[in-house]
Design an enzyme around this catalytic site. Sequence first.
Site, PDB file in Angstrom:
ATOM      1  N   ASP A 179       0.852  -1.174   0.000  1.00  0.00           N
ATOM      2  CA  ASP A 179       0.000   0.000   0.000  1.00  0.00           C
ATOM      3  C   ASP A 179       0.897   1.236   0.000  1.00  0.00           C
ATOM      4  O   ASP A 179       2.101   1.152   0.293  1.00  0.00           O
ATOM      5  CB  ASP A 179      -0.901  -0.030   1.239  1.00  0.00           C
ATOM      6  N   ASP A 219      -0.204   5.232   0.754  1.00  0.00           N
ATOM      7  CA  ASP A 219      -0.416   6.283   1.750  1.00  0.00           C
ATOM      8  C   ASP A 219      -0.479   5.669   3.143  1.00  0.00           C
ATOM      9  O   ASP A 219      -1.304   4.800   3.426  1.00  0.00           O
ATOM     10  CB  ASP A 219      -1.711   7.046   1.450  1.00  0.00           C
TER      11      ASP A 219
END
Length: 334
Positions: free
Chosen positions: A18, A20
């Site tokens: 992932d 952010d």
Amino acid sequence: MRSCDRPLCEAYDVALLDLDGVVYIGHRPVPAAAESLAKARAAGQRLAFVTNNASRTPSAVAALLTDVGVPAQAEDVVTSAQAAARLLAERLPQGAKVLVVGGMGLRHALYTRGLKPVSTAAEKPVAVVQGYDPGLSYGLLAEGAAAVRNGALFVGSNGDLTLPGGAGPPRPGNGSLLKVIGAATGVEPIVTGKPERPLHRESIIRTEARRPLVVGDRLDTDIEGAYNGGSDSLLVFTGVTEPMTALTAPPHQRPAYIAPDLSGLLVPHPEVREERGRYLCGGWTAQWDGEQVELTGEGDAYDGLRVLCAAAWRDESVPDADAFERSLQRLDLG
């Protein structure tokens, strides 16, 4: 919780990361992220950057990664827009018209799959795909609703209800915007982003991963998405999830491994042993005492958190947060 006697970057061929809250926050690098990922690559692990954000093109995401010290190419990026485009291409003929309620990330993904993006219901699209775009207008939402009412297939890039708001409160995410067309038409969208399986499938197809490891900071997207895709996961605490939230996670949101940050890719992960109702790891022991979990010992605070997780996750029930409050204070995880 699983153990691994080798560094995770050696035990898993691809890390599905992932972005952010894991690699960067906004436009700022997460501490230790760039250095850890460089070392993981040097150890032979391939990296793919997997995002629910459908507004940016892969090239734009790769440029941002490079800016925060993680060199990346467009082909290293996997987006929910690409997962949506693959799903549509598998169901529609080449050149089919798809009304785009979103930004350039979606349009680019559709072009790549041989589909034709359009902007009005009058063009008689056979599908509508919606993704987050900060400039999304009422007029485009209305066009999307009209097309769905006319029978167009309705696909959403992701169902995140909120987006990080920086210093302010969370902002409405694509999941909230999907409800506009859904409420106006009575049609629920097919969602392709995390935690649904299409984005995980897109990641596996693109990387040809044999033993992928999903790495994320959110239980309800990254970790649940790994569970739905049948993959192991590493939860890092550089984003939105706090230790107490992890301890009280339901079974489908429990990671295989935990670490303070991406340096967790570079080390083995110790076994948590159970002995007569006690959970032991490193210098720590946890056991239930009535409605509370008692933590004793000393050493690496994350070994302490591992034994607390093992105690919390002893069965399918979701424990009460009050059972762990005193023990978590002892660990002082920050």
